[in-house]
Design an enzyme around this catalytic site. Structure first.
Site, PDB file in Angstrom:
ATOM      1  N   ASP A 195      46.516  44.600  18.461  1.00  0.00           N
ATOM      2  CA  ASP A 195      47.377  44.622  19.496  1.00  0.00           C
ATOM      3  C   ASP A 195      48.619  43.898  19.206  1.00  0.00           C
ATOM      4  OD1 ASP A 195      45.747  45.826  21.247  1.00  0.00           O
ATOM      5  OD2 ASP A 195      44.956  44.053  22.027  1.00  0.00           O
TER       6      ASP A 195
ATOM      7  N   ASP B 132      46.065  45.109  30.260  1.00  0.00           N
ATOM      8  CA  ASP B 132      44.753  45.649  29.879  1.00  0.00           C
ATOM      9  C   ASP B 132      44.120  45.578  31.423  1.00  0.00           C
ATOM     10  OD1 ASP B 132      42.525  46.043  28.546  1.00  0.00           O
ATOM     11  OD2 ASP B 132      42.301  44.006  27.933  1.00  0.00           O
TER      12      ASP B 132
ATOM     13  N   ASP C 162      45.041  41.122  23.338  1.00  0.00           N
ATOM     14  CA  ASP C 162      44.138  40.357  22.920  1.00  0.00           C
ATOM     15  C   ASP C 162      43.722  40.239  21.469  1.00  0.00           C
ATOM     16  OD1 ASP C 162      42.544  42.075  23.187  1.00  0.00           O
ATOM     17  OD2 ASP C 162      41.303  41.404  24.727  1.00  0.00           O
TER      18      ASP C 162
END
Length: 888
Positions: free
Chosen positions: A618, A332, A614
């Site tokens: 996900d 990310d 997070d």
């Protein structure tokens, strides 16, 4: 208490709690004493004495003990009362068991510490203040706060709920999330799945927000009732441990066959059968590497502790092995590659940048701040960094969120969801209702029909859309994260909010551009990744231009690399994505489903993928990835539960450090296996070759067991603590498909085992031929005994590097130096101290004999250095040939 059949006010009163301030410290302490900690009971550990005897639960150890018992019996029958052999065997077996127990306890303690590090937390209202607590400290009567991604820490009766959905499949078997409602009261006989006003321990919140009062903790929860009959299972062996256990069995069978041959050969050469039986059994015990899986466990556990000290909490032991194989890191952007310290840099109405004193700018920031869940606790802000930035920017313009909320009262909300990429709240201002929506500009703009500028609302025509999109693209190109803000006015409001009703026909208000600078350490981490043969990939929900600008700064996006949006990815076929996956280093505006597609596309190429995440959504990608990495700061409990590793600092550099540590652990395990097997083969060759040559056995049963005790555990574990080689991240990742013994390791093991065996035999031959004399009958076997033991300790240093060990700091591994010194002292002691010498049937050695032993013990360094130099020359020659072919 059947909380589901009672009104929430009744439940709160019965639990002597308060929905507004929660419990006080005195109540908490009293309830902890009464109910205990909020945890399920662990499987009862076996008593220490049972665990001690379990260390002896091995076929070869049992045979050895039986042999010792037979020795006692024969000595008693003959009347010579020579019990010393049996006593020493028993002492060595006991000491081995104690060492095994210590190793097992170390591993258990490390894994217990690991459980505590990854233990879930909970938000509870205590003394009127929201506190983040260890979930074990939750007690009945606590008021807990729940939101999407949270694990429910205990059974609780809902007090308030906003669009609440709970994932309860583990408890009820329902595959879809269950809708919850605090105002519902259900019959006493309702099944668990129908108790809409209750949330259960161990389940998770998949959508919405709520407050609830805890009704049951620990074993008094619904999941606790199930756990009462099913205690937690043992930690399963890792793939490497299983492979080594299998290898150990094969080697054990081979060793037993060889020992059988040695026994028969010894008897045929008129060696007393019982002596030969004892020697063969002792050799089998010494030769079979039954301690390999245990040593690997200790080394993995030590590695886990080291990683925890570097902000990487390993939740699943096999992840330590997998880390060293990582070839792709999908990371990310926000907070992982960047600092997650958002600051508002630019505000625009879509046509022009608005200065700080502009009234329209204040209006944009006012509504943006109201559409956040950020709260201020004294001088600290609690919430998402993006929302904190919006609230701080509003305050810089003289707009305090807490004071704004007096005039604009929130009556409903639609939490942010990755599929919608939007968040909305409905506010009551006097008699008017206003829905405020913020989110991704490209999504939000499509839901707007008007735009606000110059103090009035205007039709959002194509020209206006084009200009707003251009303003968004310009900010994104400057690496700003852009949030759009819009609103809609209603004369009345009834019922809950829905996206179809509340997030359409909006009035576009403006764009807010925020900067999140890259982490300083991320630049170096990306460089190290590429040098280590690992492909770094950025996956983000940000605009593609923002993501591209940041990726170029960090070096992720190199010449020839491309960026792909989630929409473009969704339109690709599975085969097309498979064919083109390596073209892309940036994936922007992705959905959780897209993340799963990306992971699987890389895996189909045989890549070992690490994935960060997070959010609740996900979890599938984290589970699918070979190494799931959850964010410790911003990550939800659901993401953490699905992950193999938790990054306590949400830092990309931590993943790279963990991969380096994983490679180091694998290399060290390989060193220990190499050392143990070459040493064990050396012991077999010493006895086997001597018998074949027609000599008497160079070593007695007790001496073989002693060598095994001195040389196995301490040096092997010391090698497990060897510092990582300086070039470990310049090598390509090792393949999961390849055996631990690939690359010619078996050849090295047998060559070095043969070398150790020959050196011991040379010591035996020199001692027997040149130094044995009347009254000194054991010089040859004593020299073989000393050479075999000390040469193995010296040989351990050869394991430290595939290259010359003279390029390393000789004191670089103080544990190995300590193991060498301790081993030499112990070995000299049993030879020079007369009572011990009598027990071990050895003769004291004169200086010239010690000099011969010392020379022979140094030879492993010289021989292996020559071997390394020759093999290195062959590799360079082969590599040169490959380069010539490529050029041709």
């Amino acid at each position: 208490m059947n909380a589901h059949e009672q009104r929430k006010e009744t439940v709160i009163r019965q639990l002597n709690s308060n929905a507004d301030i929660g419990l006080n410290d005195g109540q908490v302490a009293e309830r902890l004493d009464t109910y205990g900690k909020n945890k399920l009971e662990d499987k009862k550990k076996a008593p220490l004495i049972a665990r001690f005897f379990a260390q002896m639960n091995d076929f070869m150890i049992i045979v050895l003990l039986a042999a010792a018992a037979i020795s006692l019996f024969i000595s008693h029958i003959h009347g010579d009362n020579d019990y010393i052999d049996a006593v020493i065997i028993l002492a060595i077996v006991t000491l081995n068991a104690v060492l095994g127990l210590v190793q097992e306890s170390k591993a258990e303690k490390a894994l217990e510490a690991l459980k505590k590090l990854s233990a879930p937390s909970a938000k509870a209202l205590r003394n009127g203040t929201v506190s983040v607590l260890d979930a074990e400290l939750i007690v009945p009567g606590d008021i807990i706060l729940l939101e999407a991604g949270c694990y429910v820490p205990a059974d609780a009766r809902l007090i308030t709920s906003h669009n609440l959905m709970a994932e309860e499949s583990a408890l009820t078997g329902e595959s879809v999330p269950t809708e919850k409602d605090a105002d519902t009261v259900v019959p006493e006989t309702s099944a668990l799945g129908d108790r809409k006003n209750i949330v259960f321990s161990g389940t998770s919140i998949s959508y919405g927000r709520a407050t609830a009062v805890v009704t049951g903790t620990g074993m008094r929860t619904e999941v606790g009732k199930i756990a009462a009959g099913i205690m937690q299972s043992e930690t399963p062996d890792t793939p490497l441990q299983k492979k080594l256990a299998h290898t150990g069995k094969i080697l054990g069978i081979i060793a037993l066959c060889i020992c059988g041959i040695i026994f028969v050969a010894g008897v045929l050469r008129s060696i007393p059968p019982f002596d030969m039986f004892m020697t063969s059994v002792s050799l089998a015990v010494a030769a079979i590497p039954e301690g390999l899986p245990a040593i690997v466990t200790v080394m993995l556990a030590i590695g886990v502790q080291k990683m925890a000290g570097h902000n990487a909490v390993i939740r699943k032991l096999p992840a330590v092995e997998t880390l060293g194989q990582a070839t792709v890191i999908c990371s990310d952007k926000t907070g992982t590659l960047t600092q997650n310290k958002m600051t508002v840099e630019r505000v625009t109405d879509g046509f022009k940048t608005l200065e700080s004193n502009n009234e329209h700018r204040r209006e944009i920031l006012k509504f943006a701040a109201l559409c956040t869940d950020c709260v201020q606790d004294k001088d600290a802000y609690i919430g998402d960094p993006t929302e904190i930035a919006l609230v701080k920017a509003a305050e810089a313009s003289g707009l305090n969120k807490s004071r704004l909320e007096i005039d604009y009262v929130r009556v409903s909300e639609l939490p942010f969801e990755s599929k919608r990429k939007l968040m909305s709240v409905t506010l009551k201002n006097g008699t008017e209702f206003i829905t405020v929506t913020k989110g991704a500009p490209d999504v939000l703009l499509g839901r707007c029909t008007l735009y606000s500028a110059l103090g009035r609302e205007n039709p959002l025509n194509e020209e206006a859309r084009r200009r707003i999109s251009a303003a968004n693209a310009l900010m994104a190109q400057d690496a700003l994260r852009v949030i759009a803000v819009a609103y809609r006015r209603f004369e009345s409001f009834s019922g809950g909010m829905t996206s179809e009703k509340s997030e359409t026909e909006l009035v576009f208000l403006g764009l807010v551009g925020m900067e999140d600078p890259p982490r300083d350490e991320a630049f170096e981490a990306v460089r190290v990744c590429k040098e280590a043969g690992i492909k770094p990939v950025m996956i983000t929900g940000d605009h593609v231009l923002t993501a591209t600008a940041t990726a170029k700064k960090l070096g992720i996006l190199s010449a020839g690399d491309k960026a792909l949006t989630g929409d473009e990815l969704s339109k690709m076929s599975e085969q097309e994505l498979f064919d083109r996956i390596y073209d892309y280093s940036v994936f922007a505006r992705v959905s959780p489903e897209n993340k799963l597609q990306i992971v699987r596309a890389f895996q189909k190429h045989g890549e070992t993928v690490a994935m960060t995440g997070d959010g609740v959504n996900d979890a599938p990608a984290l589970k699918a990835a070979d190494i799931g990495c959850a964010m410790g700061i911003s990550g939800t409990d659901t993401a953490k539960a699905a992950a193999d590793i938790i990054l306590t600092d949400d830092n990309f550099a931590t993943i790279v450090s963990a991969i380096e540590e994983g490679r180091g652990i694998y290399e060290n395990i390989k060193k220990s296996v190499h050392f143990l097997l070459s040493s064990n083969i050396g012991e077999i060759i010493t006895i086997f070759a001597a018998i074949l040559l027609g000599w008497k056995s160079p070593l007695t049963a007790i001496q073989l067991l002693w060598v095994n005790l001195v040389t196995d555990s301490l040096p092997a574990i010391a090698l497990g603590l060897d510092p990582n080689s300086h070039d470990i991240m310049r090598k390509k990742p090792y393949s999961a498909e390849k055996s631990l013994f690939s690359g010619g390791l078996w050849q090295k093991i047998f060559f070095e085992g043969g070398m150790i065996g020959m050196l011991a035999l040379i010591g035996f031959g020199i001692g027997t031929i040149f130094f044995d004399a009347p009254g000194r009958h054991f010089v040859g076997s004593t020299m073989a005994f000393a050479t075999l033991s000390i040469s193995q300790l010296v040989h351990a240093f050869n394991m430290r590097s595939e290259g010359s060990i003279f390029n390393l700091n000789p004191l670089g591994n103080i544990y190995l130096v300590g193991a060498l010194i301790a081993g030499i002292i112990l070995q000299i002691s049993v030879i020079t101290i007369k009572p011990l010498a009598a027990v071990f049937k050895v003769s004291s050695l004169e200086p010239k004999e010690w000099l011969v032993v010392a020379f022979l013990c140094i030879m492993p360094i010289i021989i292996v250095e020559i071997e390394k130099a020759l093999s290195s020359g062959k590799e360079e020659k082969a590599a040169g040939g490959i380069r010539l072919k490529k050029r041709a």
